[in-house]
Design a protein around this motif. Sequence first.
Motif, PDB file in Angstrom:
ATOM      1  N   UNK A   1       0.822  -1.206   0.000  1.00  0.00           N
ATOM      2  CA  UNK A   1       0.000   0.000   0.000  1.00  0.00           C
ATOM      3  C   UNK A   1       0.858   1.258   0.000  1.00  0.00           C
ATOM      4  N   UNK A   2       1.969   1.197   0.713  1.00  0.00           N
ATOM      5  CA  UNK A   2       2.818   2.374   0.832  1.00  0.00           C
ATOM      6  C   UNK A   2       3.970   2.278  -0.156  1.00  0.00           C
ATOM      7  N   UNK A   3       4.319   3.410  -0.744  1.00  0.00           N
ATOM      8  CA  UNK A   3       5.422   3.419  -1.696  1.00  0.00           C
ATOM      9  C   UNK A   3       6.714   2.904  -1.050  1.00  0.00           C
ATOM     10  N   UNK A   4       6.861   3.212   0.225  1.00  0.00           N
ATOM     11  CA  UNK A   4       8.076   2.794   0.930  1.00  0.00           C
ATOM     12  C   UNK A   4       8.206   1.271   0.992  1.00  0.00           C
ATOM     13  N   UNK A   5       7.067   0.598   0.928  1.00  0.00           N
ATOM     14  CA  UNK A   5       7.092  -0.863   1.036  1.00  0.00           C
ATOM     15  C   UNK A   5       7.306  -1.559  -0.304  1.00  0.00           C
ATOM     16  N   UNK A   6       7.361  -0.783  -1.360  1.00  0.00           N
ATOM     17  CA  UNK A   6       7.451  -1.392  -2.685  1.00  0.00           C
ATOM     18  C   UNK A   6       8.775  -2.136  -2.848  1.00  0.00           C
ATOM     19  N   UNK A   7       8.672  -3.318  -3.435  1.00  0.00           N
ATOM     20  CA  UNK A   7       9.849  -4.092  -3.821  1.00  0.00           C
ATOM     21  C   UNK A   7      10.866  -4.284  -2.707  1.00  0.00           C
ATOM     22  N   UNK A   8      10.426  -4.903  -1.647  1.00  0.00           N
ATOM     23  CA  UNK A   8      11.328  -5.288  -0.570  1.00  0.00           C
ATOM     24  C   UNK A   8      11.699  -6.751  -0.734  1.00  0.00           C
ATOM     25  N   UNK A   9      12.970  -7.064  -0.539  1.00  0.00           N
ATOM     26  CA  UNK A   9      13.343  -8.473  -0.573  1.00  0.00           C
ATOM     27  C   UNK A   9      13.033  -9.114   0.767  1.00  0.00           C
ATOM     28  N   UNK A  10      12.405 -10.274   0.706  1.00  0.00           N
ATOM     29  CA  UNK A  10      12.061 -11.020   1.909  1.00  0.00           C
ATOM     30  C   UNK A  10      12.598 -12.445   1.776  1.00  0.00           C
ATOM     31  N   UNK A  11      12.663 -13.108   2.912  1.00  0.00           N
ATOM     32  CA  UNK A  11      13.042 -14.516   2.912  1.00  0.00           C
ATOM     33  C   UNK A  11      11.765 -15.350   2.964  1.00  0.00           C
ATOM     34  N   UNK A  12      11.542 -16.168   1.941  1.00  0.00           N
ATOM     35  CA  UNK A  12      10.306 -16.955   1.832  1.00  0.00           C
ATOM     36  C   UNK A  12      10.563 -18.425   2.135  1.00  0.00           C
TER      37      UNK A  12
ATOM     38  N   UNK B   1       8.436 -22.251   2.163  1.00  0.00           N
ATOM     39  CA  UNK B   1       7.248 -23.079   1.928  1.00  0.00           C
ATOM     40  C   UNK B   1       7.330 -24.294   2.846  1.00  0.00           C
ATOM     41  N   UNK B   2       6.263 -24.535   3.625  1.00  0.00           N
ATOM     42  CA  UNK B   2       6.245 -25.705   4.499  1.00  0.00           C
ATOM     43  C   UNK B   2       5.307 -26.770   3.960  1.00  0.00           C
ATOM     44  N   UNK B   3       5.513 -27.983   4.428  1.00  0.00           N
ATOM     45  CA  UNK B   3       4.725 -29.116   3.960  1.00  0.00           C
ATOM     46  C   UNK B   3       3.239 -28.938   4.257  1.00  0.00           C
ATOM     47  N   UNK B   4       2.933 -28.148   5.274  1.00  0.00           N
ATOM     48  CA  UNK B   4       1.523 -27.925   5.628  1.00  0.00           C
ATOM     49  C   UNK B   4       0.804 -27.102   4.567  1.00  0.00           C
ATOM     50  N   UNK B   5       1.554 -26.535   3.616  1.00  0.00           N
ATOM     51  CA  UNK B   5       0.930 -25.776   2.548  1.00  0.00           C
ATOM     52  C   UNK B   5       0.856 -24.285   2.837  1.00  0.00           C
ATOM     53  N   UNK B   6       1.849 -23.782   3.559  1.00  0.00           N
ATOM     54  CA  UNK B   6       1.911 -22.350   3.831  1.00  0.00           C
ATOM     55  C   UNK B   6       3.175 -21.748   3.247  1.00  0.00           C
ATOM     56  N   UNK B   7       3.041 -20.524   2.781  1.00  0.00           N
ATOM     57  CA  UNK B   7       4.187 -19.732   2.362  1.00  0.00           C
ATOM     58  C   UNK B   7       4.357 -18.642   3.413  1.00  0.00           C
ATOM     59  N   UNK B   8       5.435 -18.735   4.185  1.00  0.00           N
ATOM     60  CA  UNK B   8       5.719 -17.742   5.220  1.00  0.00           C
ATOM     61  C   UNK B   8       6.792 -16.808   4.678  1.00  0.00           C
ATOM     62  N   UNK B   9       6.693 -15.518   5.033  1.00  0.00           N
ATOM     63  CA  UNK B   9       7.785 -14.623   4.654  1.00  0.00           C
ATOM     64  C   UNK B   9       8.302 -13.840   5.839  1.00  0.00           C
ATOM     65  N   UNK B  10       9.609 -13.633   5.824  1.00  0.00           N
ATOM     66  CA  UNK B  10      10.329 -13.038   6.935  1.00  0.00           C
ATOM     67  C   UNK B  10      11.104 -11.821   6.438  1.00  0.00           C
ATOM     68  N   UNK B  11      11.345 -10.875   7.333  1.00  0.00           N
ATOM     69  CA  UNK B  11      12.199  -9.733   6.990  1.00  0.00           C
ATOM     70  C   UNK B  11      13.591 -10.205   6.614  1.00  0.00           C
ATOM     71  N   UNK B  12      14.103 -11.169   7.370  1.00  0.00           N
ATOM     72  CA  UNK B  12      15.401 -11.739   7.036  1.00  0.00           C
ATOM     73  C   UNK B  12      15.398 -13.217   7.394  1.00  0.00           C
ATOM     74  N   UNK B  13      16.428 -13.897   6.910  1.00  0.00           N
ATOM     75  CA  UNK B  13      16.552 -15.330   7.107  1.00  0.00           C
ATOM     76  C   UNK B  13      16.608 -15.687   8.597  1.00  0.00           C
TER      77      UNK B  13
END
Length: 136
Positions: free
Chosen positions: A28-39, A41-53
Amino acid sequence: GGGKASEPESGQSLEVLKEGPLMKKGGMLKANANKQRHFVVTRAGFLHYFDSKFDPQPKGSICLHYAKVTLADDDACAFNIDVEESAQGGFFALRQKMAKTKFVLRSNLGSMERDAWVKMLRSCSNFGDASPAAAL
């Protein structure tokens, strides 16, 4: 395909199937555009994302069971995840005001890595007729 029976949703459901850096486009905010995150995928079928590894808590989670994963038209390294809000039960629904949530993710490692993510995410999704051959 291995001959293993499907495991119960217990400790194994936290098993990591794929992880790595992706660019999360938009926000929503321009400041948040195109940030690299650490993604992750778990076996339960979720994609979690983190600020860093190294973050213990995910910044957000996407339930892949009802997610539709599509390739971006305008970018060979990007893909879209559309999540139906009706499918997001429980506490997921609290934060969502819109009927649909869309995520645009991009791999800086190229289109082959993008395709690997798409294939993995689709394998976790029950959305529609997921036949991998037709998609890639």
